[in-house]
Design a protein around this motif. Structure first.
Motif, mmCIF file in Angstrom:
data_model
loop_
_atom_site.group_PDB
_atom_site.id
_atom_site.type_symbol
_atom_site.label_atom_id
_atom_site.label_comp_id
_atom_site.label_asym_id
_atom_site.label_seq_id
_atom_site.Cartn_x
_atom_site.Cartn_y
_atom_site.Cartn_z
ATOM 1 N N ILE A 101 0.930 -1.377 -0.036
ATOM 2 C CA ILE A 101 0.030 0.139 -0.033
ATOM 3 C C ILE A 101 0.822 1.316 -0.010
ATOM 4 C CG2 ILE A 101 -1.656 1.346 1.325
ATOM 5 C CD1 ILE A 101 -2.833 -1.592 2.330
ATOM 6 N N ASN A 102 0.709 2.124 -1.186
ATOM 7 C CA ASN A 102 1.927 3.250 -1.220
ATOM 8 C C ASN A 102 0.841 4.496 -1.435
ATOM 9 O OD1 ASN A 102 4.421 1.985 -1.404
ATOM 10 N ND2 ASN A 102 3.541 0.841 -2.646
ATOM 11 N N HIS A 103 1.261 5.532 -1.173
ATOM 12 C CA HIS A 103 0.546 6.882 -1.040
ATOM 13 C C HIS A 103 1.319 7.928 -2.134
ATOM 14 C CE1 HIS A 103 -1.766 5.365 2.318
ATOM 15 N NE2 HIS A 103 -0.968 5.053 2.864
ATOM 16 N N THR A 114 -4.428 6.619 -2.725
ATOM 17 C CA THR A 114 -3.725 5.199 -2.168
ATOM 18 C C THR A 114 -3.698 4.326 -3.537
ATOM 19 O OG1 THR A 114 -4.476 5.397 -0.046
ATOM 20 C CG2 THR A 114 -3.900 3.296 -0.510
ATOM 21 N N VAL A 116 -2.686 0.483 -4.233
ATOM 22 C CA VAL A 116 -2.634 -0.917 -3.588
ATOM 23 C C VAL A 116 -2.384 -2.029 -4.661
ATOM 24 C CG1 VAL A 116 -3.971 -2.583 -2.360
ATOM 25 C CG2 VAL A 116 -4.474 -0.246 -1.933
ATOM 26 N N SER A 124 -6.402 1.768 -7.523
ATOM 27 C CA SER A 124 -5.980 3.216 -6.781
ATOM 28 C C SER A 124 -7.392 3.734 -6.251
ATOM 29 C CB SER A 124 -5.766 4.245 -7.720
ATOM 30 O OG SER A 124 -6.846 4.468 -8.797
ATOM 31 N N GLU A 125 -7.289 4.376 -5.159
ATOM 32 C CA GLU A 125 -8.451 4.659 -4.125
ATOM 33 C C GLU A 125 -8.038 6.330 -3.362
ATOM 34 O OE1 GLU A 125 -11.158 2.239 -0.871
ATOM 35 O OE2 GLU A 125 -8.679 2.377 -0.493
ATOM 36 N N THR A 126 -9.285 6.972 -3.418
ATOM 37 C CA THR A 126 -9.416 8.006 -2.666
ATOM 38 C C THR A 126 -10.638 7.974 -1.765
ATOM 39 O OG1 THR A 126 -10.613 9.185 -4.532
ATOM 40 C CG2 THR A 126 -8.403 9.500 -4.430
ATOM 41 N N ARG A 134 -12.914 3.752 -5.798
ATOM 42 C CA ARG A 134 -11.725 2.897 -6.454
ATOM 43 C C ARG A 134 -11.737 2.724 -7.953
ATOM 44 N NH1 ARG A 134 -11.502 -2.785 -2.757
ATOM 45 N NH2 ARG A 134 -10.840 -1.541 -0.548
ATOM 46 N N TYR A 190 5.107 7.354 -7.896
ATOM 47 C CA TYR A 190 5.751 6.590 -6.448
ATOM 48 C C TYR A 190 7.290 7.389 -6.454
ATOM 49 C CZ TYR A 190 7.474 3.229 -3.438
ATOM 50 O OH TYR A 190 7.668 2.692 -2.349
#
Length: 199
Positions: A101-103, A114, A116, A124-126, A134, A190
């Motif tokens: 999990i990276n931001h 985010t 994943v 991707s998620e916000t 997602r 990233y």
């Protein structure tokens, strides 16, 4: 020889001996890999590092042979090989893609996203209030990978590391921002968020 993200002169001085032991010692391989992973930092040992060029090249051969045997310490040795090739950013950043999990921030609208990659899925998620938005990641096709990403993927595929190869394809693929729907490179954002400080 190592302290958190630092490497001391004794580490580079010990590198040739560690490389000689590396074919038969997991501990020597691991320690040599950690020393090289930190070689991009501000260590003030450029001359010592340059003197180790022959040992570093030899270590690359040892690691490549070791990886082909599909060992239990595959990821650590894979990261060490990245460091041998002076791909210090990925040597330090790469995880096993089991539940990574990276931001990052969307480069277009700036919202926190985010990323994943792993057993939870690849998306991707916000967050909008209490609701998660997602979008599936778009992995890069093997034939579209270039340079370092292509080399990383080819080695993982060669060695039957399916999870790692799939994770690399997603890492070097595209994400859609769930907020503004813009598409961006996962690896580029990233890297922007996590690149270690170089000397």
């Amino acid at each position: 020889m190592l302290e958190h993200d630092l490497v001391f002169p004794a580490g580079f001085a010990a590198l040739p001996r560690l490389v000689r032991l590396a074919p038969r010692s997991a501990e020597a391989r691991g320690l040599a890999g950690k020393i090289l992973e930190r070689a991009a930092g501000r260590h003030g040992c450029d001359d010592l590092l340059a003197d180790c060029a022959g040992a570093i090249a030899e270590f690359g051969v040892v690691l490549d042979r070791h990886l082909r045997s599909r060992p239990a310490d595959y990821l650590g040795s894979f990261r060490a090989l990245l460091a041998v090739e002076e791909e210090y950013h990925w040597a330090n950043a790469l995880e096993g893609f089991e539940d990574d999990i990276n931001h990052v921030d969307c480069p277009h609208c700036g919202v926190a996203v985010t990323i994943v990659i792993g057993g939870f899925g690849c998306y991707s998620e916000t967050w909008d209030g209490g609701e998660g938005l997602r979008r599936d990641l778009r992995p890069a096709a093997a034939e579209d990978l270039t340079g370092t990403s292509r080399w990383m993927h080819q080695i993982a595929v060669r060695d039957g590391q399916e999870v790692l190869a799939d994770g690399i394809a997603h890492l070097f693929g595209k994400a859609e921002c769930p907020r503004c729907a813009s598409v961006f490179s996962v690896a580029d954002e990233y890297t922007s968020a996590n690149r270690p400080v170089l000397r």
